[in-house]
Design a protein around this motif. Structure first.
Motif, PDB file in Angstrom:
ATOM      1  N   TYR A  71       2.019  -8.923  -3.880  1.00  0.00           N
ATOM      2  CA  TYR A  71       1.025  -7.964  -3.386  1.00  0.00           C
ATOM      3  C   TYR A  71       1.655  -6.708  -2.806  1.00  0.00           C
ATOM      4  O   TYR A  71       1.011  -5.669  -2.725  1.00  0.00           O
ATOM      5  CB  TYR A  71       0.135  -8.633  -2.335  1.00  0.00           C
ATOM      6  CG  TYR A  71       0.912  -9.334  -1.238  1.00  0.00           C
ATOM      7  CD1 TYR A  71       1.330  -8.658  -0.104  1.00  0.00           C
ATOM      8  CD2 TYR A  71       1.229 -10.694  -1.360  1.00  0.00           C
ATOM      9  CE1 TYR A  71       2.047  -9.311   0.895  1.00  0.00           C
ATOM     10  CE2 TYR A  71       1.933 -11.338  -0.371  1.00  0.00           C
ATOM     11  CZ  TYR A  71       2.351 -10.645   0.759  1.00  0.00           C
ATOM     12  OH  TYR A  71       3.062 -11.284   1.741  1.00  0.00           O
ATOM     13  N   ALA A  72       2.941  -6.785  -2.416  1.00  0.00           N
ATOM     14  CA  ALA A  72       3.625  -5.604  -1.880  1.00  0.00           C
ATOM     15  C   ALA A  72       4.054  -4.643  -2.988  1.00  0.00           C
ATOM     16  O   ALA A  72       4.454  -3.508  -2.695  1.00  0.00           O
ATOM     17  CB  ALA A  72       4.843  -6.021  -1.062  1.00  0.00           C
ATOM     18  N   PHE A  73       3.939  -5.081  -4.248  1.00  0.00           N
ATOM     19  CA  PHE A  73       4.443  -4.276  -5.357  1.00  0.00           C
ATOM     20  C   PHE A  73       3.359  -3.953  -6.388  1.00  0.00           C
ATOM     21  O   PHE A  73       3.654  -3.388  -7.437  1.00  0.00           O
ATOM     22  CB  PHE A  73       5.620  -5.000  -6.020  1.00  0.00           C
ATOM     23  CG  PHE A  73       6.749  -5.273  -5.063  1.00  0.00           C
ATOM     24  CD1 PHE A  73       7.668  -4.288  -4.757  1.00  0.00           C
ATOM     25  CD2 PHE A  73       6.861  -6.514  -4.449  1.00  0.00           C
ATOM     26  CE1 PHE A  73       8.691  -4.532  -3.854  1.00  0.00           C
ATOM     27  CE2 PHE A  73       7.889  -6.765  -3.548  1.00  0.00           C
ATOM     28  CZ  PHE A  73       8.799  -5.773  -3.251  1.00  0.00           C
ATOM     29  N   TYR A  74       2.099  -4.332  -6.103  1.00  0.00           N
ATOM     30  CA  TYR A  74       1.019  -3.956  -7.014  1.00  0.00           C
ATOM     31  C   TYR A  74       0.883  -2.441  -7.052  1.00  0.00           C
ATOM     32  O   TYR A  74       1.124  -1.745  -6.064  1.00  0.00           O
ATOM     33  CB  TYR A  74      -0.314  -4.548  -6.546  1.00  0.00           C
ATOM     34  CG  TYR A  74      -0.421  -6.046  -6.668  1.00  0.00           C
ATOM     35  CD1 TYR A  74       0.336  -6.766  -7.584  1.00  0.00           C
ATOM     36  CD2 TYR A  74      -1.319  -6.755  -5.863  1.00  0.00           C
ATOM     37  CE1 TYR A  74       0.227  -8.141  -7.675  1.00  0.00           C
ATOM     38  CE2 TYR A  74      -1.445  -8.129  -5.965  1.00  0.00           C
ATOM     39  CZ  TYR A  74      -0.662  -8.820  -6.875  1.00  0.00           C
ATOM     40  OH  TYR A  74      -0.770 -10.178  -6.974  1.00  0.00           O
ATOM     41  N   SER A 116      -1.929  -0.856  -7.353  1.00  0.00           N
ATOM     42  CA  SER A 116      -3.032  -0.578  -6.434  1.00  0.00           C
ATOM     43  C   SER A 116      -2.954  -1.600  -5.299  1.00  0.00           C
ATOM     44  O   SER A 116      -3.283  -2.768  -5.478  1.00  0.00           O
ATOM     45  CB  SER A 116      -4.374  -0.688  -7.162  1.00  0.00           C
ATOM     46  OG  SER A 116      -5.450  -0.447  -6.280  1.00  0.00           O
ATOM     47  N   LYS A 117      -2.467  -1.162  -4.136  1.00  0.00           N
ATOM     48  CA  LYS A 117      -2.178  -2.080  -3.038  1.00  0.00           C
ATOM     49  C   LYS A 117      -3.362  -2.221  -2.085  1.00  0.00           C
ATOM     50  O   LYS A 117      -4.054  -1.244  -1.803  1.00  0.00           O
ATOM     51  CB  LYS A 117      -0.954  -1.597  -2.258  1.00  0.00           C
ATOM     52  CG  LYS A 117       0.328  -1.573  -3.055  1.00  0.00           C
ATOM     53  CD  LYS A 117       1.491  -1.088  -2.188  1.00  0.00           C
ATOM     54  CE  LYS A 117       2.774  -1.010  -2.991  1.00  0.00           C
ATOM     55  NZ  LYS A 117       3.906  -0.514  -2.171  1.00  0.00           N
ATOM     56  N   TYR A 118      -3.529  -3.434  -1.585  1.00  0.00           N
ATOM     57  CA  TYR A 118      -4.519  -3.685  -0.535  1.00  0.00           C
ATOM     58  C   TYR A 118      -4.042  -3.013   0.745  1.00  0.00           C
ATOM     59  O   TYR A 118      -2.843  -3.014   1.040  1.00  0.00           O
ATOM     60  CB  TYR A 118      -4.656  -5.186  -0.330  1.00  0.00           C
ATOM     61  CG  TYR A 118      -5.836  -5.582   0.540  1.00  0.00           C
ATOM     62  CD1 TYR A 118      -7.106  -5.695  -0.002  1.00  0.00           C
ATOM     63  CD2 TYR A 118      -5.664  -5.837   1.905  1.00  0.00           C
ATOM     64  CE1 TYR A 118      -8.191  -6.064   0.788  1.00  0.00           C
ATOM     65  CE2 TYR A 118      -6.736  -6.197   2.701  1.00  0.00           C
ATOM     66  CZ  TYR A 118      -7.991  -6.301   2.135  1.00  0.00           C
ATOM     67  OH  TYR A 118      -9.062  -6.647   2.915  1.00  0.00           O
ATOM     68  N   GLY A 123      -2.645  -2.153   4.246  1.00  0.00           N
ATOM     69  CA  GLY A 123      -1.894  -2.890   5.253  1.00  0.00           C
ATOM     70  C   GLY A 123      -0.817  -3.813   4.732  1.00  0.00           C
ATOM     71  O   GLY A 123      -0.116  -4.450   5.513  1.00  0.00           O
ATOM     72  N   VAL A 124      -0.648  -3.911   3.398  1.00  0.00           N
ATOM     73  CA  VAL A 124       0.420  -4.774   2.878  1.00  0.00           C
ATOM     74  C   VAL A 124       1.772  -4.125   3.167  1.00  0.00           C
ATOM     75  O   VAL A 124       1.858  -2.916   3.407  1.00  0.00           O
ATOM     76  CB  VAL A 124       0.262  -5.032   1.359  1.00  0.00           C
ATOM     77  CG1 VAL A 124      -1.077  -5.679   1.059  1.00  0.00           C
ATOM     78  CG2 VAL A 124       0.457  -3.754   0.554  1.00  0.00           C
ATOM     79  N   PRO A 125       2.852  -4.895   3.147  1.00  0.00           N
ATOM     80  CA  PRO A 125       4.170  -4.322   3.414  1.00  0.00           C
ATOM     81  C   PRO A 125       4.519  -3.200   2.437  1.00  0.00           C
ATOM     82  O   PRO A 125       4.201  -3.285   1.246  1.00  0.00           O
ATOM     83  CB  PRO A 125       5.111  -5.511   3.234  1.00  0.00           C
ATOM     84  CG  PRO A 125       4.269  -6.709   3.442  1.00  0.00           C
ATOM     85  CD  PRO A 125       2.917  -6.349   2.926  1.00  0.00           C
ATOM     86  N   ASP A 126       5.142  -2.167   2.951  1.00  0.00           N
ATOM     87  CA  ASP A 126       5.616  -1.051   2.139  1.00  0.00           C
ATOM     88  C   ASP A 126       7.128  -1.185   2.035  1.00  0.00           C
ATOM     89  O   ASP A 126       7.850  -0.990   3.024  1.00  0.00           O
ATOM     90  CB  ASP A 126       5.227   0.278   2.794  1.00  0.00           C
ATOM     91  CG  ASP A 126       5.524   1.481   1.895  1.00  0.00           C
ATOM     92  OD1 ASP A 126       5.978   1.274   0.751  1.00  0.00           O
ATOM     93  OD2 ASP A 126       5.314   2.620   2.359  1.00  0.00           O
ATOM     94  N   ILE A 127       7.606  -1.549   0.848  1.00  0.00           N
ATOM     95  CA  ILE A 127       9.009  -1.898   0.640  1.00  0.00           C
ATOM     96  C   ILE A 127       9.615  -1.031  -0.447  1.00  0.00           C
ATOM     97  O   ILE A 127       9.050  -0.898  -1.538  1.00  0.00           O
ATOM     98  CB  ILE A 127       9.141  -3.390   0.249  1.00  0.00           C
ATOM     99  CG1 ILE A 127       8.674  -4.288   1.410  1.00  0.00           C
ATOM    100  CG2 ILE A 127      10.561  -3.738  -0.158  1.00  0.00           C
ATOM    101  CD1 ILE A 127       8.486  -5.739   1.013  1.00  0.00           C
ATOM    102  N   GLN A 128      10.768  -0.457  -0.156  1.00  0.00           N
ATOM    103  CA  GLN A 128      11.526   0.312  -1.146  1.00  0.00           C
ATOM    104  C   GLN A 128      12.759  -0.499  -1.514  1.00  0.00           C
ATOM    105  O   GLN A 128      13.665  -0.685  -0.689  1.00  0.00           O
ATOM    106  CB  GLN A 128      11.944   1.667  -0.576  1.00  0.00           C
ATOM    107  CG  GLN A 128      12.812   2.501  -1.512  1.00  0.00           C
ATOM    108  CD  GLN A 128      12.064   2.929  -2.767  1.00  0.00           C
ATOM    109  OE1 GLN A 128      10.984   3.505  -2.657  1.00  0.00           O
ATOM    110  NE2 GLN A 128      12.629   2.658  -3.922  1.00  0.00           N
TER     111      GLN A 128
END
Length: 238
Positions: free
Chosen positions: A100-103, A105-107, A109-114
């Motif tokens: 879910y952190a890499f979809y 279209s993100k929901y 509040g999900v984690p934002d990860i680079q």
């Protein structure tokens, strides 16, 4: 250990009360953590960490990656993605465990990860230079990391000579030692001591200890000079 009544798990000594293995490394401008295991949230709360720039991963086992979801709090306050440095195999597990952190279209509040791919070449995490050291966890390659005069290695039971060369000259080494008895994929206490002696480091701290190691104070009394058991909250300045 959950549900265990052994002398270590019931010890009143705080040094016997250990969470999953992880370290925080800080320079003047950068704060990073090595691994985010299941205890990551509580470790950050306990240490009152207000800002985190990056997480550097050793490998993909659950006890080293399971807490990654909680970077969302750091995302919220910094309004920046968390910089994650990991090998390609570790990244594959992270994406599978936290899809879910890499979809696209993100929901909210999900984690934002680079994600940043690392191998065996040195890299920079903010202003902190990092040199990967490849070790073997039975048949699994795991990355240790050298930060200047300090080297951190966990989940190892063999280090090839070419990688040992990267560690030489280290002043402080943190090395895993699971228990006194031999183990299939971790150094035992005796094996870790031999590695530290062979590298001639000034100071070695042993980490990733199970409750089978024995009580902190008892084991400390048996160790040679310059080798000690690590403990939660230990601060090292190099």
């Amino acid at each position: 250990m959950i549900a265990c009544d052994c002398p270590v798990c019931t010890s009143p000594d705080k040094k016997d009360n250990r969470l999953r293995s992880s370290i925080m490394v800080q320079s003047q401008n950068t704060t990073l953590v090595v691994d985010s295991g299941p205890d990551f949230r509580y470790q950050m709360l306990r240490a009152r960490v207000k800002h985190l720039d990056a997480i550097v991963f050793t490998h993909s086992h659950k006890d080293h990656v399971a807490g990654l979801d909680d970077v969302r709090a750091f995302n919220f306050f910094s309004q920046q993605p968390m910089q994650v440095f990991a090998s390609e195999p570790t990244q594959e597990v992270i994406i599978r465990e936290f899809p879910y952190a890499f979809y696209e279209s993100k929901y909210p509040g999900v984690p934002d990860i680079q994600l940043n791919t690392i191998g065996l070449e040195p890299f920079m995490a903010g202003d902190i230079p990092v040199t990967p050291v490849m070790v073997w966890h039975l048949k699994m390659p795991v990355l240790g990391f050298r930060f200047g005069r300090f080297t951190y290695i966990t989940d190892a039971n063999h280090i090839e000579e070419s990688e040992l060369e990267k560690i030489k000259g280290t002043e402080v080494l943190v090395l895993n030692a699971l228990r006194k008895e031999k183990h299939i994929s971790h150094y035992s206490l005796g094996e870790a001591i031999e590695v530290a002696k062979g590298l001639q480091v000034q100071q070695c701290y042993l980490t990733h200890m199970s409750h089978q190691m024995g009580r902190h104070a008892d084991v400390e009394a048996e160790l040679p000079n310059g080798i000690n058991l690590a403990y939660d909250g230990l601060v090292i300045k190099v």
